[in-house]
Design a protein around this motif. Structure first.
Motif, PDB file in Angstrom:
ATOM      1  N   VAL A  32      19.071 -30.256  -9.952  1.00  0.00           N
ATOM      2  CA  VAL A  32      18.985 -29.956  -8.520  1.00  0.00           C
ATOM      3  C   VAL A  32      17.819 -28.995  -8.318  1.00  0.00           C
ATOM      4  O   VAL A  32      17.803 -27.893  -8.863  1.00  0.00           O
ATOM      5  N   SER A  33      16.846 -29.459  -7.522  1.00  0.00           N
ATOM      6  CA  SER A  33      15.645 -28.680  -7.218  1.00  0.00           C
ATOM      7  C   SER A  33      15.658 -28.310  -5.743  1.00  0.00           C
ATOM      8  O   SER A  33      16.040 -29.110  -4.900  1.00  0.00           O
ATOM      9  N   TYR A  34      15.206 -27.102  -5.472  1.00  0.00           N
ATOM     10  CA  TYR A  34      15.108 -26.615  -4.098  1.00  0.00           C
ATOM     11  C   TYR A  34      13.660 -26.201  -3.818  1.00  0.00           C
ATOM     12  O   TYR A  34      13.373 -25.047  -3.532  1.00  0.00           O
ATOM     13  N   GLY A  35      12.742 -27.127  -3.957  1.00  0.00           N
ATOM     14  CA  GLY A  35      11.331 -26.819  -3.742  1.00  0.00           C
ATOM     15  C   GLY A  35      10.614 -26.357  -4.995  1.00  0.00           C
ATOM     16  O   GLY A  35       9.424 -26.034  -4.934  1.00  0.00           O
ATOM     17  N   GLN A  36      11.293 -26.336  -6.136  1.00  0.00           N
ATOM     18  CA  GLN A  36      10.662 -25.879  -7.364  1.00  0.00           C
ATOM     19  C   GLN A  36       9.673 -26.924  -7.901  1.00  0.00           C
ATOM     20  O   GLN A  36       9.778 -28.112  -7.609  1.00  0.00           O
ATOM     21  N   ALA A  37       8.753 -26.443  -8.711  1.00  0.00           N
ATOM     22  CA  ALA A  37       7.792 -27.285  -9.421  1.00  0.00           C
ATOM     23  C   ALA A  37       7.645 -26.709 -10.828  1.00  0.00           C
ATOM     24  O   ALA A  37       8.115 -25.603 -11.112  1.00  0.00           O
ATOM     25  N   SER A  38       7.011 -27.473 -11.699  1.00  0.00           N
ATOM     26  CA  SER A  38       6.748 -26.987 -13.054  1.00  0.00           C
ATOM     27  C   SER A  38       5.747 -25.836 -12.980  1.00  0.00           C
ATOM     28  O   SER A  38       4.959 -25.759 -12.032  1.00  0.00           O
ATOM     29  N   GLU A  40       2.391 -23.735 -13.392  1.00  0.00           N
ATOM     30  CA  GLU A  40       1.004 -24.201 -13.265  1.00  0.00           C
ATOM     31  C   GLU A  40       0.394 -24.544 -14.618  1.00  0.00           C
ATOM     32  O   GLU A  40      -0.413 -25.462 -14.717  1.00  0.00           O
ATOM     33  N   VAL A  41       0.737 -23.787 -15.633  1.00  0.00           N
ATOM     34  CA  VAL A  41       0.204 -24.069 -16.970  1.00  0.00           C
ATOM     35  C   VAL A  41       1.297 -24.725 -17.801  1.00  0.00           C
ATOM     36  O   VAL A  41       2.476 -24.423 -17.650  1.00  0.00           O
ATOM     37  N   GLY A  42       0.909 -25.630 -18.633  1.00  0.00           N
ATOM     38  CA  GLY A  42       1.859 -26.272 -19.523  1.00  0.00           C
ATOM     39  C   GLY A  42       2.366 -27.593 -18.977  1.00  0.00           C
ATOM     40  O   GLY A  42       2.356 -27.839 -17.772  1.00  0.00           O
ATOM     41  N   TRP A  43       2.773 -28.425 -19.895  1.00  0.00           N
ATOM     42  CA  TRP A  43       3.263 -29.761 -19.587  1.00  0.00           C
ATOM     43  C   TRP A  43       4.560 -29.975 -20.350  1.00  0.00           C
ATOM     44  O   TRP A  43       4.746 -29.439 -21.433  1.00  0.00           O
ATOM     45  N   LEU A  55      18.100 -39.095  -6.279  1.00  0.00           N
ATOM     46  CA  LEU A  55      19.238 -39.451  -5.439  1.00  0.00           C
ATOM     47  C   LEU A  55      19.086 -38.940  -4.017  1.00  0.00           C
ATOM     48  O   LEU A  55      19.593 -39.548  -3.076  1.00  0.00           O
ATOM     49  N   SER A  56      18.424 -37.794  -3.849  1.00  0.00           N
ATOM     50  CA  SER A  56      18.159 -37.259  -2.513  1.00  0.00           C
ATOM     51  C   SER A  56      16.915 -36.394  -2.597  1.00  0.00           C
ATOM     52  O   SER A  56      16.543 -35.919  -3.669  1.00  0.00           O
ATOM     53  N   GLY A  57      16.281 -36.196  -1.435  1.00  0.00           N
ATOM     54  CA  GLY A  57      15.042 -35.432  -1.405  1.00  0.00           C
ATOM     55  C   GLY A  57      13.902 -36.258  -1.969  1.00  0.00           C
ATOM     56  O   GLY A  57      13.916 -37.489  -1.921  1.00  0.00           O
ATOM     57  N   TYR A  58      12.918 -35.563  -2.529  1.00  0.00           N
ATOM     58  CA  TYR A  58      11.802 -36.249  -3.179  1.00  0.00           C
ATOM     59  C   TYR A  58      11.204 -35.348  -4.245  1.00  0.00           C
ATOM     60  O   TYR A  58      11.409 -34.133  -4.262  1.00  0.00           O
ATOM     61  N   GLY A  59      10.468 -35.958  -5.143  1.00  0.00           N
ATOM     62  CA  GLY A  59       9.736 -35.220  -6.162  1.00  0.00           C
ATOM     63  C   GLY A  59       8.435 -35.934  -6.459  1.00  0.00           C
ATOM     64  O   GLY A  59       8.354 -37.158  -6.360  1.00  0.00           O
ATOM     65  N   ILE A  60       7.420 -35.161  -6.806  1.00  0.00           N
ATOM     66  CA  ILE A  60       6.143 -35.732  -7.223  1.00  0.00           C
ATOM     67  C   ILE A  60       5.928 -35.343  -8.677  1.00  0.00           C
ATOM     68  O   ILE A  60       5.919 -34.153  -9.015  1.00  0.00           O
ATOM     69  N   VAL A  61       5.798 -36.369  -9.523  1.00  0.00           N
ATOM     70  CA  VAL A  61       5.594 -36.177 -10.953  1.00  0.00           C
ATOM     71  C   VAL A  61       4.142 -36.509 -11.261  1.00  0.00           C
ATOM     72  O   VAL A  61       3.639 -37.564 -10.864  1.00  0.00           O
ATOM     73  N   GLU A  62       3.478 -35.595 -11.957  1.00  0.00           N
ATOM     74  CA  GLU A  62       2.085 -35.818 -12.360  1.00  0.00           C
ATOM     75  C   GLU A  62       2.033 -36.037 -13.858  1.00  0.00           C
ATOM     76  O   GLU A  62       2.631 -35.280 -14.631  1.00  0.00           O
ATOM     77  N   MET A  63       1.306 -37.068 -14.266  1.00  0.00           N
ATOM     78  CA  MET A  63       1.081 -37.333 -15.679  1.00  0.00           C
ATOM     79  C   MET A  63      -0.198 -36.609 -16.101  1.00  0.00           C
ATOM     80  O   MET A  63      -1.066 -36.318 -15.274  1.00  0.00           O
ATOM     81  N   ALA A  81       8.464 -41.079 -24.417  1.00  0.00           N
ATOM     82  CA  ALA A  81       8.424 -39.928 -25.323  1.00  0.00           C
ATOM     83  C   ALA A  81       6.986 -39.473 -25.502  1.00  0.00           C
ATOM     84  O   ALA A  81       6.077 -40.303 -25.643  1.00  0.00           O
ATOM     85  N   HIS A  82       6.766 -38.184 -25.461  1.00  0.00           N
ATOM     86  CA  HIS A  82       5.467 -37.521 -25.627  1.00  0.00           C
ATOM     87  C   HIS A  82       4.457 -37.863 -24.539  1.00  0.00           C
ATOM     88  O   HIS A  82       3.275 -37.579 -24.695  1.00  0.00           O
ATOM     89  N   GLN A  83       4.906 -38.450 -23.447  1.00  0.00           N
ATOM     90  CA  GLN A  83       4.026 -38.643 -22.284  1.00  0.00           C
ATOM     91  C   GLN A  83       4.044 -37.331 -21.505  1.00  0.00           C
ATOM     92  O   GLN A  83       5.033 -36.994 -20.862  1.00  0.00           O
ATOM     93  N   ARG A  84       2.974 -36.587 -21.614  1.00  0.00           N
ATOM     94  CA  ARG A  84       2.934 -35.260 -21.008  1.00  0.00           C
ATOM     95  C   ARG A  84       2.946 -35.388 -19.490  1.00  0.00           C
ATOM     96  O   ARG A  84       2.205 -36.180 -18.920  1.00  0.00           O
ATOM     97  N   HIS A  85       3.814 -34.578 -18.870  1.00  0.00           N
ATOM     98  CA  HIS A  85       4.027 -34.673 -17.428  1.00  0.00           C
ATOM     99  C   HIS A  85       4.533 -33.347 -16.882  1.00  0.00           C
ATOM    100  O   HIS A  85       4.926 -32.462 -17.643  1.00  0.00           O
ATOM    101  N   ARG A  86       4.511 -33.247 -15.570  1.00  0.00           N
ATOM    102  CA  ARG A  86       5.073 -32.076 -14.896  1.00  0.00           C
ATOM    103  C   ARG A  86       5.457 -32.468 -13.482  1.00  0.00           C
ATOM    104  O   ARG A  86       4.961 -33.455 -12.933  1.00  0.00           O
ATOM    105  N   VAL A  87       6.334 -31.683 -12.895  1.00  0.00           N
ATOM    106  CA  VAL A  87       6.743 -31.886 -11.510  1.00  0.00           C
ATOM    107  C   VAL A  87       5.873 -30.964 -10.663  1.00  0.00           C
ATOM    108  O   VAL A  87       5.869 -29.751 -10.860  1.00  0.00           O
ATOM    109  N   VAL A  88       5.111 -31.557  -9.724  1.00  0.00           N
ATOM    110  CA  VAL A  88       4.200 -30.739  -8.918  1.00  0.00           C
ATOM    111  C   VAL A  88       4.792 -30.358  -7.566  1.00  0.00           C
ATOM    112  O   VAL A  88       4.320 -29.412  -6.942  1.00  0.00           O
ATOM    113  N   GLN A  89       5.835 -31.079  -7.130  1.00  0.00           N
ATOM    114  CA  GLN A  89       6.432 -30.731  -5.846  1.00  0.00           C
ATOM    115  C   GLN A  89       7.808 -31.367  -5.733  1.00  0.00           C
ATOM    116  O   GLN A  89       8.027 -32.474  -6.220  1.00  0.00           O
TER     117      GLN A  89
END
Length: 104
Positions: A32-38, A40-43, A55-63, A81-89
């Motif tokens: 459950v995210s409330y506006g959090q993102a990964s 800035e540094v690190g993947w 299931l609800s809301g939205y998320g933007i995942v960056e590879m 597996a090992h596909q580096r990614h982060r949640v930006v929004q």
């Protein structure tokens, strides 16, 4: 019986991870995210596959390649597996509820 939309954490200052099922070969989590993102540094660089469903809301995942995927309710994504990614929004006006399945 349990419901993924009930019992949401009240503290919206952090992201919440709840293990729903865990075996030797599989883990299922409600996130459950409330506006959090990964950070800035690190993947994220996981040794397991991750299938994620919003299931609800939205998320933007960056590879790491620069590709961005916007997921809204009902959308799902396989992160290998090992596909580096982060949640930006994630949504800040409603909880973003993710269902994540991790497996080898």
């Amino acid at each position: 019986m349990n419901n993924l939309f009930q019992g949401l954490p009240e503290d919206n200052s952090i992201e919440h991870f709840d293990k729903l099922i865990e075996t030797q070969s599989c883990r299922v989590e409600r996130i459950v995210s409330y506006g959090q993102a990964s950070p800035e540094v690190g993947w994220y660089d996981q040794s397991e596959q991750e299938w994620v469903l919003v299931l609800s809301g939205y998320g933007i995942v960056e590879m790491e390649t620069g590709e961005r995927v916007r997921l809204k309710a009902g959308d799902h994504l396989l992160i290998k597996a090992h596909q580096r990614h982060r949640v930006v929004q994630t949504s800040s006006d409603e909880p973003t509820i993710w269902l994540a399945v991790f497996y080898p």
